[in-house]
Scaffold this active site. Structure first.
Site, PDB file in Angstrom:
ATOM      1  CG  ASP A 179     -16.971 -39.575 -21.336  1.00 31.93           C
ATOM      2  OD1 ASP A 179     -16.540 -40.227 -20.372  1.00 31.93           O
ATOM      3  OD2 ASP A 179     -18.123 -39.090 -21.355  1.00 31.93           O
ATOM      4  CE1 TYR A 313     -22.530 -41.392 -17.790  1.00 30.22           C
ATOM      5  CE2 TYR A 313     -23.002 -39.046 -17.791  1.00 30.22           C
ATOM      6  CZ  TYR A 313     -22.095 -40.083 -17.766  1.00 30.22           C
ATOM      7  OH  TYR A 313     -20.749 -39.813 -17.717  1.00 30.22           O
ATOM      8  CG  HIS A 376     -11.901 -40.927 -19.418  1.00 28.13           C
ATOM      9  ND1 HIS A 376     -12.362 -41.969 -20.204  1.00 28.13           N
ATOM     10  CD2 HIS A 376     -12.957 -40.082 -19.281  1.00 28.13           C
ATOM     11  CE1 HIS A 376     -13.631 -41.763 -20.523  1.00 28.13           C
ATOM     12  NE2 HIS A 376     -14.014 -40.623 -19.986  1.00 28.13           N
TER      13      HIS A 376
END
Length: 410
Positions: A179, A313, A376
């Protein structure tokens, strides 16, 4: 500065606030025969909300985490941001020749991800390597300090993580990451190649190999990828994520503050936002209600609050505009120096999978592997598989054997 021991101890007032908010929660309706394709089903959220309020014992989980994990904080300096207190887990192997390994999480992960992996890595013998494992909570996550100043992006996260390792006396070390951790690890490889000797990644987004930038990879792709069912499946998985599964990313990268109000004020909103990803991004992993609520509680009780975690982000999207910043696009287009050995692992349920040939554009990829299970959150879902991949990479027959100077193998 020296690390200080850390014990998780959420104030009673925070627990009382959580239970008060849960007691007054209201829920929307949903369509008849609604399924996961529209988001988390209503009955799932109602069940978890009731268990969070009446059945989940945070104090018990808190004690378990404190007993299971050796935790510390250390103040580290980040250029332009002063000192930040970073929380981390640190488990040393009994082997004097253990390999220092930094594990970097992403969103919606935390230091919890590595808790299953650590026991597999800290034990070793003549046939397999052992590791000293360091698992920080990224700034703005978990029990690390939050950052109030704009511009704390991928370059700054990289600087903070490197400072944690050097503060522990690890002048040379290795990294495992997925990630956002994988993006931070790539930045660290570019910034600190004299310190970082090898990096293992289980999430490797890269741009297509454009002919003017990677002509050889481009030509090899033309000759192989269109005829490979496996690579077609990889690209299809990535296309599905880009068209149907990344709305959360656009929201967090453009309006994190707006979303932050809901996640900070409503534990039910936070639960739904995170659980959606835990379900969608794992490979049929059998989540228990206790596991789900432990993950979400770490965000709810985090030092900076759950909204702070969204800002990575935004800062990564806009990082290239400020001095000393790096955007996601710039990191993906960058190249880790040849001296840093890279390993890439594909797990079957990963949300972004690209042809392994393309991953060679990241740097000196000396090992690739593909696994039939895991998603993930590989460290949590299939810790034994990830540990095996690391041991293969760093073992006596591995591509990164003796990568850390001064280590005599094991």
């Amino acid at each position: 500065m020296s690390p200080s021991p850390y014990t998780i101890s959420v104030p009673d007032s925070h627990l009382q606030s959580l239970h008060q908010k849960l007691s007054t929660a209201t829920f929307p309706d949903e369509l008849d025969n609604a399924h996961w394709d529209m988001g988390v089903p209503l009955d799932e959220i109602k069940r978890l909300t009731a268990f969070w309020r009446h059945g989940f014992d945070w104090r018990k989980k808190e004690r378990q985490l404190n007993e299971q994990l050796a935790q510390f904080t250390v103040p580290v300096s980040v250029s332009g941001f002063g000192q930040l207190d970073v929380h981390f887990v640190h488990h040393r192997s009994q082997s004097p020749r253990a390999i220092p390994l930094l594990f970097i999480h992403g969103w919606p992960g935390s230091f919890l991800e590595a808790s299953k992996l650590i026991p597999f890595l800290t034990t070793g013998d003549e046939k397999q390597p052992a590791f000293d494992v360091v698992v920080p909570s990224l700034p703005n996550f978990g029990f690390s300090q939050g950052v109030k100043k704009r511009g704390f992006g991928l370059a700054q996260y990289a600087e903070a993580m490197h400072a944690v390792m050097t503060s522990l006396g690890y002048e040379e070390y290795t990294i495992q990451a997925g990630d956002w951790g994988s993006m931070i690890a790539r930045v660290m490889g570019q910034f600190y190649p004299q310190h970082i000797k090898a990096v293992h990644l289980n999430f490797v987004p890269v741009p297509p190999p454009y002919p003017w930038k990677h002509p050889l990879i481009f030509l090899q792709s033309l000759l192989t990828i269109p005829f490979s069912p496996k690579n077609k499946a990889y690209l299809s998985t990535t296309r599905d994520y880009m068209t149907k599964g990344n709305a959360y990313l656009r929201q967090q990268a453009t309006r994190p503050q707006t979303l932050g109000y809901a996640l900070h004020d409503s534990p039910v909103a936070l639960l739904a936002w995170i659980y959606d990803k835990l379900h969608a991004w794992t490979d049929d992993y059998p989540w228990t209600d206790e596991e789900i609520l432990t993950w979400v509680s770490v965000y709810f009780f985090s030092a900076a609050g759950p909204a702070a975690s969204l800002r990575i982000y935004y800062e990564a999207e806009n990082g290239g505009q400020g001095e000393g910043g790096l955007s996601t696009a710039q990191v993906m287009a960058g190249y880790v120096p040849e001296s840093v050995k890279l390993a890439v692992a594909h797990f079957s349920g990963e949300i972004v999978k690209l042809p392994l040939l393309w991953c060679s554009s990241v740097g000196n990829v000396v090992k690739t592997s593909e696994h039939e299970a895991g998603g993930h959150f590989a460290a949590w879902e299939v810790p034994e598989l990830l540990a095996g991949d690391l041991r293969s990479f760093f073992g006596k027959q591995g591509q990164a054997y003796n990568a850390v100077a001064g280590k005599d193998g094991y």
